[in-house]
Design a protein around this motif. Sequence first.
Motif, PDB file in Angstrom:
ATOM      1  N   LYS A  67       0.790  -1.236   0.000  1.00  0.00           N
ATOM      2  CA  LYS A  67       0.000   0.000   0.000  1.00  0.00           C
ATOM      3  C   LYS A  67       0.820   1.282   0.000  1.00  0.00           C
ATOM      4  CE  LYS A  67      -4.121  -2.023   1.922  1.00  0.00           C
ATOM      5  NZ  LYS A  67      -5.088  -2.053   2.993  1.00  0.00           N
ATOM      6  N   SER A  68       2.077   1.213   0.390  1.00  0.00           N
ATOM      7  CA  SER A  68       2.862   2.441   0.506  1.00  0.00           C
ATOM      8  C   SER A  68       3.664   2.763  -0.758  1.00  0.00           C
ATOM      9  CB  SER A  68       3.820   2.341   1.691  1.00  0.00           C
ATOM     10  OG  SER A  68       4.814   1.380   1.434  1.00  0.00           O
ATOM     11  N   ASN A  69       3.838   1.802  -1.633  1.00  0.00           N
ATOM     12  CA  ASN A  69       4.647   1.975  -2.854  1.00  0.00           C
ATOM     13  C   ASN A  69       6.089   2.369  -2.542  1.00  0.00           C
ATOM     14  OD1 ASN A  69       2.455   1.358  -4.470  1.00  0.00           O
ATOM     15  ND2 ASN A  69       1.834   3.493  -4.634  1.00  0.00           N
ATOM     16  N   VAL A  70       6.591   1.975  -1.388  1.00  0.00           N
ATOM     17  CA  VAL A  70       7.972   2.267  -1.018  1.00  0.00           C
ATOM     18  C   VAL A  70       8.875   1.274  -1.729  1.00  0.00           C
ATOM     19  CG1 VAL A  70       9.606   2.252   0.907  1.00  0.00           C
ATOM     20  CG2 VAL A  70       7.346   3.232   1.213  1.00  0.00           C
ATOM     21  N   SER A  71       9.935   1.794  -2.344  1.00  0.00           N
ATOM     22  CA  SER A  71      10.898   0.906  -2.993  1.00  0.00           C
ATOM     23  C   SER A  71      11.953   0.478  -1.978  1.00  0.00           C
ATOM     24  CB  SER A  71      11.548   1.612  -4.178  1.00  0.00           C
ATOM     25  OG  SER A  71      12.199   2.780  -3.747  1.00  0.00           O
ATOM     26  N   ARG A  72      12.853  -0.360  -2.401  1.00  0.00           N
ATOM     27  CA  ARG A  72      13.894  -0.879  -1.504  1.00  0.00           C
ATOM     28  C   ARG A  72      14.725   0.274  -0.949  1.00  0.00           C
ATOM     29  NH1 ARG A  72      16.526  -5.591  -0.561  1.00  0.00           N
ATOM     30  NH2 ARG A  72      15.337  -6.692  -2.125  1.00  0.00           N
ATOM     31  N   CYS A  73      14.906   0.276   0.340  1.00  0.00           N
ATOM     32  CA  CYS A  73      15.721   1.309   0.988  1.00  0.00           C
ATOM     33  C   CYS A  73      17.199   0.992   0.763  1.00  0.00           C
ATOM     34  CB  CYS A  73      15.421   1.362   2.483  1.00  0.00           C
ATOM     35  SG  CYS A  73      13.735   1.886   2.855  1.00  0.00           S
ATOM     36  N   VAL A  82      11.724   5.691   6.847  1.00  0.00           N
ATOM     37  CA  VAL A  82      10.466   5.200   6.277  1.00  0.00           C
ATOM     38  C   VAL A  82       9.571   4.641   7.379  1.00  0.00           C
ATOM     39  CG1 VAL A  82       9.464   3.422   4.782  1.00  0.00           C
ATOM     40  CG2 VAL A  82      11.370   4.807   3.958  1.00  0.00           C
ATOM     41  N   ILE A  83      10.140   3.907   8.314  1.00  0.00           N
ATOM     42  CA  ILE A  83       9.357   3.379   9.436  1.00  0.00           C
ATOM     43  C   ILE A  83       8.717   4.529  10.207  1.00  0.00           C
ATOM     44  CG2 ILE A  83       9.500   2.244  11.697  1.00  0.00           C
ATOM     45  CD1 ILE A  83      11.759   0.513  10.482  1.00  0.00           C
ATOM     46  N   ALA A  84       9.525   5.538  10.517  1.00  0.00           N
ATOM     47  CA  ALA A  84       9.062   6.650  11.346  1.00  0.00           C
ATOM     48  C   ALA A  84       8.010   7.499  10.647  1.00  0.00           C
ATOM     49  CB  ALA A  84      10.254   7.527  11.742  1.00  0.00           C
ATOM     50  N   LYS A  85       8.246   7.822   9.395  1.00  0.00           N
ATOM     51  CA  LYS A  85       7.380   8.788   8.712  1.00  0.00           C
ATOM     52  C   LYS A  85       6.208   8.158   7.961  1.00  0.00           C
ATOM     53  CE  LYS A  85      10.618  12.473   8.824  1.00  0.00           C
ATOM     54  NZ  LYS A  85      11.357  11.874   9.844  1.00  0.00           N
ATOM     55  N   VAL A  86       6.381   6.928   7.489  1.00  0.00           N
ATOM     56  CA  VAL A  86       5.318   6.281   6.724  1.00  0.00           C
ATOM     57  C   VAL A  86       4.670   5.148   7.527  1.00  0.00           C
ATOM     58  CG1 VAL A  86       4.703   5.127   4.569  1.00  0.00           C
ATOM     59  CG2 VAL A  86       6.514   6.850   4.562  1.00  0.00           C
ATOM     60  N   GLY A  87       5.470   4.252   8.080  1.00  0.00           N
ATOM     61  CA  GLY A  87       4.937   3.090   8.794  1.00  0.00           C
ATOM     62  C   GLY A  87       4.094   3.440  10.002  1.00  0.00           C
TER      63      GLY A  87
END
Length: 186
Positions: A67-73, A82-87
Amino acid sequence: MAPLVPKSGDAVFASVERVNAELFTLTYGAIVRQLLTDLEEVEEVNKQLDQMGYNIGVRLIDEFLAKSNVSRCVDFRETADVIAKVGFKMFLGVAATVTNWDAEGTTCSLVLEDNPLVDFVELPDTCQGLRYCNILSGVVRGALEMVSMKTEITWIRDMLNGDDAYELRVKLLKQVPEEYPYKDDE
């Protein structure tokens, strides 16, 4: 076709189905209360909450990635961001701040100013040492393990114990190389 752009935590939070916050908070409180009744030892309750969180995190990472469309960090710093701001925003409706990095970039703190799990909660004196939100450390640990990061997560500060914020210390123990079941060159 244009590449997928990662959604911000606010955008993802707005688009996912939500349960009533009070229902969620009270249900979690009932689970913690039942664990205290059944297990009697605070340290055992802490372990059980962490294990429950781990099991949730192992499954939650799939929904997060879908659902977030986050690519590989590219590194652990980006992963923590990403955990802090999106997760946290996606699943709890609050963002965290990433602070206190060590020199190697393998240890940081996730600081929450607000935590919806603790609405309506006051810990009695008999629950000294209870990490009421220990489920969150397990969720983060389980999710990171599914993306090949072995971590150790500890609570540093807890507002239920009189601190000014909630702080999780996240330490990357090792980056596990991904193994593929089949060789493409044969």
